[in-house]
Design a protein around this motif. Sequence first.
Motif, PDB file in Angstrom:
ATOM      1  N   HIS A 120     -14.785  -3.012   0.691  1.00  0.00           N
ATOM      2  CA  HIS A 120     -13.752  -3.207   1.721  1.00  0.00           C
ATOM      3  C   HIS A 120     -12.384  -2.749   1.222  1.00  0.00           C
ATOM      4  O   HIS A 120     -11.562  -2.277   2.005  1.00  0.00           O
ATOM      5  N   MET A 121     -12.143  -2.876  -0.103  1.00  0.00           N
ATOM      6  CA  MET A 121     -10.880  -2.401  -0.679  1.00  0.00           C
ATOM      7  C   MET A 121     -10.794  -0.884  -0.564  1.00  0.00           C
ATOM      8  O   MET A 121      -9.748  -0.330  -0.183  1.00  0.00           O
ATOM      9  N   THR A 122     -11.883  -0.201  -0.884  1.00  0.00           N
ATOM     10  CA  THR A 122     -11.912   1.257  -0.764  1.00  0.00           C
ATOM     11  C   THR A 122     -11.687   1.678   0.680  1.00  0.00           C
ATOM     12  O   THR A 122     -10.916   2.605   0.969  1.00  0.00           O
ATOM     13  N   HIS A 123     -12.371   0.995   1.610  1.00  0.00           N
ATOM     14  CA  HIS A 123     -12.196   1.276   3.032  1.00  0.00           C
ATOM     15  C   HIS A 123     -10.733   1.129   3.447  1.00  0.00           C
ATOM     16  O   HIS A 123     -10.155   2.017   4.085  1.00  0.00           O
ATOM     17  N   ASN A 124     -10.131  -0.002   3.077  1.00  0.00           N
ATOM     18  CA  ASN A 124      -8.757  -0.295   3.499  1.00  0.00           C
ATOM     19  C   ASN A 124      -7.760   0.715   2.950  1.00  0.00           C
ATOM     20  O   ASN A 124      -6.850   1.152   3.658  1.00  0.00           O
ATOM     21  N   LEU A 125      -7.929   1.080   1.672  1.00  0.00           N
ATOM     22  CA  LEU A 125      -6.984   2.004   1.053  1.00  0.00           C
ATOM     23  C   LEU A 125      -7.118   3.415   1.616  1.00  0.00           C
ATOM     24  O   LEU A 125      -6.107   4.080   1.916  1.00  0.00           O
ATOM     25  N   LEU A 126      -8.337   3.901   1.751  1.00  0.00           N
ATOM     26  CA  LEU A 126      -8.530   5.251   2.310  1.00  0.00           C
ATOM     27  C   LEU A 126      -8.046   5.306   3.752  1.00  0.00           C
ATOM     28  O   LEU A 126      -7.390   6.277   4.156  1.00  0.00           O
ATOM     29  N   ASP A 127      -8.365   4.282   4.520  1.00  0.00           N
ATOM     30  CA  ASP A 127      -7.931   4.238   5.915  1.00  0.00           C
ATOM     31  C   ASP A 127      -6.404   4.257   5.996  1.00  0.00           C
ATOM     32  O   ASP A 127      -5.822   4.962   6.838  1.00  0.00           O
ATOM     33  N   PHE A 128      -5.745   3.491   5.131  1.00  0.00           N
ATOM     34  CA  PHE A 128      -4.279   3.466   5.118  1.00  0.00           C
ATOM     35  C   PHE A 128      -3.716   4.834   4.740  1.00  0.00           C
ATOM     36  O   PHE A 128      -2.753   5.307   5.357  1.00  0.00           O
ATOM     37  N   LEU A 129      -4.308   5.473   3.726  1.00  0.00           N
ATOM     38  CA  LEU A 129      -3.825   6.779   3.300  1.00  0.00           C
ATOM     39  C   LEU A 129      -3.890   7.792   4.444  1.00  0.00           C
ATOM     40  O   LEU A 129      -2.918   8.513   4.706  1.00  0.00           O
ATOM     41  N   PHE A 130      -5.002   7.825   5.152  1.00  0.00           N
ATOM     42  CA  PHE A 130      -5.137   8.781   6.255  1.00  0.00           C
ATOM     43  C   PHE A 130      -4.186   8.443   7.408  1.00  0.00           C
ATOM     44  O   PHE A 130      -3.632   9.334   8.052  1.00  0.00           O
ATOM     45  N   LEU A 131      -3.987   7.144   7.634  1.00  0.00           N
ATOM     46  CA  LEU A 131      -3.071   6.717   8.695  1.00  0.00           C
ATOM     47  C   LEU A 131      -1.639   7.141   8.381  1.00  0.00           C
ATOM     48  O   LEU A 131      -0.928   7.677   9.244  1.00  0.00           O
ATOM     49  N   VAL A 132      -1.217   6.919   7.151  1.00  0.00           N
ATOM     50  CA  VAL A 132       0.152   7.250   6.773  1.00  0.00           C
ATOM     51  C   VAL A 132       0.355   8.769   6.721  1.00  0.00           C
ATOM     52  O   VAL A 132       1.450   9.276   7.012  1.00  0.00           O
ATOM     53  N   MET A 133      -0.684   9.517   6.401  1.00  0.00           N
ATOM     54  CA  MET A 133      -0.588  10.977   6.443  1.00  0.00           C
ATOM     55  C   MET A 133      -0.302  11.472   7.859  1.00  0.00           C
ATOM     56  O   MET A 133       0.462  12.416   8.071  1.00  0.00           O
ATOM     57  N   ASP A 134      -0.898  10.799   8.846  1.00  0.00           N
ATOM     58  CA  ASP A 134      -0.730  11.212  10.237  1.00  0.00           C
ATOM     59  C   ASP A 134       0.575  10.726  10.850  1.00  0.00           C
ATOM     60  O   ASP A 134       1.150  11.415  11.701  1.00  0.00           O
ATOM     61  N   GLN A 135       1.051   9.561  10.411  1.00  0.00           N
ATOM     62  CA  GLN A 135       2.136   8.913  11.154  1.00  0.00           C
ATOM     63  C   GLN A 135       3.441   8.741  10.386  1.00  0.00           C
ATOM     64  O   GLN A 135       4.459   8.402  10.992  1.00  0.00           O
ATOM     65  N   LYS A 171       0.831  -1.209   0.000  1.00  0.00           N
ATOM     66  CA  LYS A 171       0.000   0.000   0.000  1.00  0.00           C
ATOM     67  C   LYS A 171       0.862   1.255   0.000  1.00  0.00           C
ATOM     68  O   LYS A 171       0.543   2.235  -0.683  1.00  0.00           O
ATOM     69  N   LEU A 172       1.946   1.225   0.751  1.00  0.00           N
ATOM     70  CA  LEU A 172       2.847   2.380   0.758  1.00  0.00           C
ATOM     71  C   LEU A 172       3.453   2.590  -0.636  1.00  0.00           C
ATOM     72  O   LEU A 172       3.572   3.729  -1.104  1.00  0.00           O
ATOM     73  N   ALA A 173       3.814   1.501  -1.303  1.00  0.00           N
ATOM     74  CA  ALA A 173       4.335   1.596  -2.671  1.00  0.00           C
ATOM     75  C   ALA A 173       3.309   2.220  -3.605  1.00  0.00           C
ATOM     76  O   ALA A 173       3.643   2.988  -4.507  1.00  0.00           O
ATOM     77  N   LEU A 174       2.031   1.906  -3.367  1.00  0.00           N
ATOM     78  CA  LEU A 174       0.948   2.441  -4.191  1.00  0.00           C
ATOM     79  C   LEU A 174       0.743   3.940  -3.956  1.00  0.00           C
ATOM     80  O   LEU A 174       0.531   4.707  -4.897  1.00  0.00           O
ATOM     81  N   PHE A 175       0.843   4.369  -2.707  1.00  0.00           N
ATOM     82  CA  PHE A 175       0.521   5.754  -2.349  1.00  0.00           C
ATOM     83  C   PHE A 175       1.750   6.658  -2.206  1.00  0.00           C
ATOM     84  O   PHE A 175       1.583   7.852  -1.942  1.00  0.00           O
ATOM     85  N   TYR A 176       2.941   6.114  -2.344  1.00  0.00           N
ATOM     86  CA  TYR A 176       4.132   6.872  -1.934  1.00  0.00           C
ATOM     87  C   TYR A 176       4.248   8.222  -2.632  1.00  0.00           C
ATOM     88  O   TYR A 176       4.589   9.233  -2.008  1.00  0.00           O
ATOM     89  N   ASP A 177       3.965   8.281  -3.920  1.00  0.00           N
ATOM     90  CA  ASP A 177       4.078   9.551  -4.636  1.00  0.00           C
ATOM     91  C   ASP A 177       2.971  10.532  -4.262  1.00  0.00           C
ATOM     92  O   ASP A 177       3.109  11.739  -4.474  1.00  0.00           O
ATOM     93  N   TRP A 178       1.870  10.033  -3.718  1.00  0.00           N
ATOM     94  CA  TRP A 178       0.815  10.915  -3.228  1.00  0.00           C
ATOM     95  C   TRP A 178       1.330  11.805  -2.092  1.00  0.00           C
ATOM     96  O   TRP A 178       0.974  12.984  -2.001  1.00  0.00           O
ATOM     97  N   ALA A 223      -4.038   4.310  -7.793  1.00  0.00           N
ATOM     98  CA  ALA A 223      -4.610   4.249  -6.448  1.00  0.00           C
ATOM     99  C   ALA A 223      -6.029   4.807  -6.418  1.00  0.00           C
ATOM    100  O   ALA A 223      -6.934   4.189  -5.838  1.00  0.00           O
ATOM    101  N   ILE A 224      -6.239   5.962  -7.047  1.00  0.00           N
ATOM    102  CA  ILE A 224      -7.576   6.562  -6.999  1.00  0.00           C
ATOM    103  C   ILE A 224      -8.567   5.726  -7.809  1.00  0.00           C
ATOM    104  O   ILE A 224      -9.719   5.540  -7.401  1.00  0.00           O
ATOM    105  N   LEU A 225      -8.127   5.200  -8.947  1.00  0.00           N
ATOM    106  CA  LEU A 225      -9.031   4.386  -9.759  1.00  0.00           C
ATOM    107  C   LEU A 225      -9.375   3.066  -9.071  1.00  0.00           C
ATOM    108  O   LEU A 225     -10.494   2.563  -9.210  1.00  0.00           O
ATOM    109  N   LEU A 226      -8.430   2.511  -8.312  1.00  0.00           N
ATOM    110  CA  LEU A 226      -8.716   1.285  -7.567  1.00  0.00           C
ATOM    111  C   LEU A 226      -9.757   1.553  -6.483  1.00  0.00           C
ATOM    112  O   LEU A 226     -10.694   0.766  -6.294  1.00  0.00           O
ATOM    113  N   MET A 227      -9.637   2.700  -5.812  1.00  0.00           N
ATOM    114  CA  MET A 227     -10.617   3.034  -4.773  1.00  0.00           C
ATOM    115  C   MET A 227     -12.003   3.279  -5.368  1.00  0.00           C
ATOM    116  O   MET A 227     -13.011   2.781  -4.863  1.00  0.00           O
ATOM    117  N   VAL A 228     -12.045   4.041  -6.449  1.00  0.00           N
ATOM    118  CA  VAL A 228     -13.326   4.408  -7.062  1.00  0.00           C
ATOM    119  C   VAL A 228     -13.998   3.200  -7.700  1.00  0.00           C
ATOM    120  O   VAL A 228     -15.212   2.977  -7.521  1.00  0.00           O
TER     121      VAL A 228
END
Length: 459
Positions: free
Chosen positions: A393-408, A357-364, A380-385
Amino acid sequence: MTSSLIHKATYEADNSFDSSIREAFQLLEPQLRPPFPLTIRTEPEYFNLNRAILYGILCETHLAKVHIKHLHGIVIDGYCFFTSLLCRVVDELYSKLVETVKVQLVYVTSVMIDVSAIGIDNLLVALLRQICGGDLSDANLWLCSEMVNIFRGKWECLLEEHPIILSSALYVFLRVLSDHCRVSLNSKLETLKQKEIDFCIRIFRDEFHLCLKIGRDVIRLLQDLVHVPEFQDLWKDLLLLPSSFKTSGFSDISQLYQSRTCSRYFLLRITPEMEAHLRFLLAEVKIGSQTRYQVWFGRKFLNAPEKETVLIDIVRFICCAHHPSKDIIHSNVIPRWAVIGWLLKCCTKNHIEANVKLALFYDWLFFREDVDNIMNIEPAILLMVNSIPKYIHMTHNLLDFLFLVMDQYDIDRKDLILKGVSSALDVLERKGVVRSFDVLTSCDMLFSFLKEKLVKILS
């Protein structure tokens, strides 16, 4: 004459490249024994003699030094053609090569460095690409050891003539170290790990400007090694004492975050064979027909639990090094986001899934429109949409991970990361990758706290 170069089953067809250099050796064998004829050759004759000498070096180990002296005597192109032949051996035949031939291949590579052969950087890259992520077999560990020995032993020469190849080697050994450091109580592997650590630390400490060439992904790889004592000290200096690296213009790790990693580094962690199959899957296979190709790919390249780590490399390759044409994007070929969704489902370990997931979102996280490519953040955005509603559940997991990594991910630089993600979302909507984020913010199936966080970022 059967091939002494490769292992070949009786039912397999002859390999055309193997046949061409073997036939050249058979034809010219009398000329490969001293005293060598002193004749001026035409271009085709010269090329054929190169092929014959190559076969002799690789297959006649007892005469290898004689063949190399012969090569030195006849070369007229700075070893350019000979090195290109070696690259083809590595790219096309490596997995089938006889073990003694692999040893000779490393030996002649070392010789080509000594004579500053044209194309030696390409040959070293080809060999680095044959080091497989997640592969702890004796053959793969042997290649790791031989390559790190070459880079350590030829340090001064490579630093002077091909410094960029050292940054490529750094990328590879940082990546495989994360696999090797997960294994303990293996004396052979301990020796290799220490060589790899010493090589990587030397580049960071003595030639930090080469680390900057890699860009932000060098930090992503470093973070997998923070439990290694030598890298703990390095990490502290990166964060707290950047001046210790004595590199003009470097004053903070955020400069690395904002430097996009060139696609050639992602190719380093994908073997040519794997690349060919992935590009075929993403350019030729139609939606609905992909299952059998995915099953075959999994059996071929992901057939052991420890090989799961290569999923990280594959996702980074798909996002950053495979950008399909508009014709393919608008066709019914399986899209990148769908393949990444399948790869995420292949993860059986939590830490592997998190790194994928980090590899997917890293450039974000550090996106800058003037520096980054929108194609890197599109999957990443097309996979969520496109996971709504069937795979919510995939959309949930990816968005949750994105917000988590933004914070931490980097608490001291949360503002930089918020700016990167906001910029990524803005560009994705403005460029029409998604028509509107209403598809997420107005989705009744999406958790309300995720929608609230998304709305806050969008605003």
